[in-house]
Design a protein around this motif. Structure first.
Motif, short mmCIF file in Angstrom:
data_model
loop_
_atom_site.label_atom_id
_atom_site.label_comp_id
_atom_site.label_asym_id
_atom_site.label_seq_id
_atom_site.Cartn_x
_atom_site.Cartn_y
_atom_site.Cartn_z
N ALA A 47 0.82 -1.22 0.00
CA ALA A 47 0.00 0.00 0.00
C ALA A 47 0.85 1.26 0.00
N ALA A 48 2.04 1.20 0.58
CA ALA A 48 2.89 2.39 0.69
C ALA A 48 3.30 2.94 -0.67
N TYR A 49 3.15 2.16 -1.72
CA TYR A 49 3.49 2.62 -3.08
C TYR A 49 2.78 3.92 -3.41
N PHE A 50 1.55 4.09 -2.92
CA PHE A 50 0.75 5.26 -3.28
C PHE A 50 0.88 6.42 -2.30
N GLN A 51 1.71 6.26 -1.28
CA GLN A 51 1.85 7.34 -0.29
C GLN A 51 2.34 8.63 -0.95
N ALA A 52 3.20 8.53 -1.94
CA ALA A 52 3.75 9.73 -2.59
C ALA A 52 2.69 10.54 -3.32
N PHE A 53 1.56 9.92 -3.65
CA PHE A 53 0.53 10.61 -4.42
C PHE A 53 -0.41 11.46 -3.56
N THR A 54 -0.53 11.12 -2.28
CA THR A 54 -1.54 11.78 -1.45
C THR A 54 -1.37 13.30 -1.34
N PRO A 55 -0.13 13.86 -1.29
CA PRO A 55 -0.03 15.32 -1.20
C PRO A 55 -0.53 16.04 -2.45
N TYR A 56 -0.63 15.33 -3.57
CA TYR A 56 -1.02 15.97 -4.83
C TYR A 56 -2.48 15.70 -5.20
N LEU A 57 -3.20 14.96 -4.35
CA LEU A 57 -4.61 14.71 -4.58
C LEU A 57 -5.44 15.62 -3.67
N PRO A 58 -6.60 16.08 -4.14
CA PRO A 58 -7.42 16.98 -3.32
C PRO A 58 -7.78 16.36 -1.97
N THR A 59 -7.89 17.19 -0.96
CA THR A 59 -8.22 16.71 0.39
C THR A 59 -9.66 16.21 0.48
N THR A 60 -10.48 16.52 -0.50
CA THR A 60 -11.85 16.01 -0.53
C THR A 60 -11.90 14.54 -0.93
#
Length: 299
Positions: A47-60
């Motif tokens: 699951a950690a593979y996608f951790q880098a994407f969370t700052p660039y996705l909307p908080t909604t």
């Protein structure tokens, strides 16, 4: 127009470490929460593979990533190689999470096959489909490209594995047990991919998004476009600089493209979350703030 009346959010049972589950990388943010995004990682990854994407996705958007046995804290547990059974388990998980919000599913590489099988299982179970099914760097199950190149990977040893899945961790070269533990989930996921059946039944009634690497040695743009054969809402593949492992070199651009496609998929959505009584049942434009126009590296 899509419509859904929430049926409540039943208590979710605890999942054993040897069972697939979704890890919440970013939880819902109360009244601002709009959509759940389920992410399926590439072969051998957790699951950690996608951790880098969370700052660039909307908080909604709340982000939930697949954690499979045999990797991460579950290293050494038996792995899954049956795509149909795995799709059923993940579909049930998504149904348990359903709180009436729209949701989207994104899968990269072998994760794209898992995403497809999960959405197909949801459809068979009579559950509403995601507003968006985003598939990256993988041929549709009926396309010959992947199986045509599989022997090179299976017989190519470490070099063959790295060609498809990226470089193995440096420490694995000096520790045979670590190398085995690294290879097992990758090989298991490859077997899962080879056993993925062609789509059966009517076309999926969900918006499709297709992403790939410009220099992918395994999946051609034509193979990627093959997914359009199984949906009533086809998409033009979007290519990013890089090879089969392009996402982590294009985190911001890929996140922006995914956000834009999510926004498009939500148009006309019948919003009925836990809103004040006087606003329920009305149609709203999706309120997602994010860098949706900064996709300069796609073509």
């Amino acid at each position: 127009m899509n419509a859904h009346v929430p049926t409540g959010n039943p208590a979710r049972p605890t999942t054993a470490i040897d069972q697939p589950d979704f890890v919440t990388l970013r939880p819902a943010t109360g009244d601002e929460h709009l959509l759940r995004l389920y992410c399926m990682p590439p072969a051998g990854m957790n699951a950690a593979y996608f951790q880098a994407f969370t700052p660039y996705l909307p908080t909604t958007i709340s982000v939930h990533a697949l954690q499979l046995p045999g990797r991460g804290r579950a290293t050494g547990t038996p792995v899954h190689t049956d795509p149909h059974r795995l799709g059923q388990l993940l579909a049930e998980r998504i149904r348990q999470d359903d709180d009436g919000h729209p949701y989207a599913v994104f899968g990269h590489s072998v994760g794209a096959l898992i995403a497809h099988e999960t959405v197909t299982s949801l459809t068979r179970q009579g559950h509403r489909p995601p507003t968006l099914l985003a598939l990256s760097a993988m041929a549709a199950p009926h396309h010959p490209d992947f199986t045509a190149r599989a022997p090179d990977v299976l017989l190519g040893g470490r070099e063959g594995i790295e060609k498809l899945f990226g470089r193995l961790p440096d420490h694995a070269a000096h520790d045979p047990r670590a190398l085995i533990n690294t290879w097992i989930p990758k090989l298991a996921d490859l077997l899962l991919a080879l056993q993925s059946p062609p789509h059966q039944g009517p076309p999926l009634d969900t918006q499709l998004a297709l992403y790939g690497g410009e220099d992918d040695p395994v999946i051609s743009p034509d193979a990627l476009a093959g997914w359009n054969d199984i949906t009533s809402r086809p998409a033009t593949p979007r290519l990013f600089p890089g090879n089969h492992t392009y996402p982590l070199d294009n985190v911001q651009a890929l996140s922006s493209r995914l956000t834009a496609d999510i926004v498009t998929s939500l148009r006309g959505w019948y919003v009925q979350p836990t809103a004040p009584a006087h606003t329920r049942g009305s149609v709203h434009e999706p309120v997602i703030q994010g860098p949706v126009s900064n996709v300069t590296r796609t073509r």
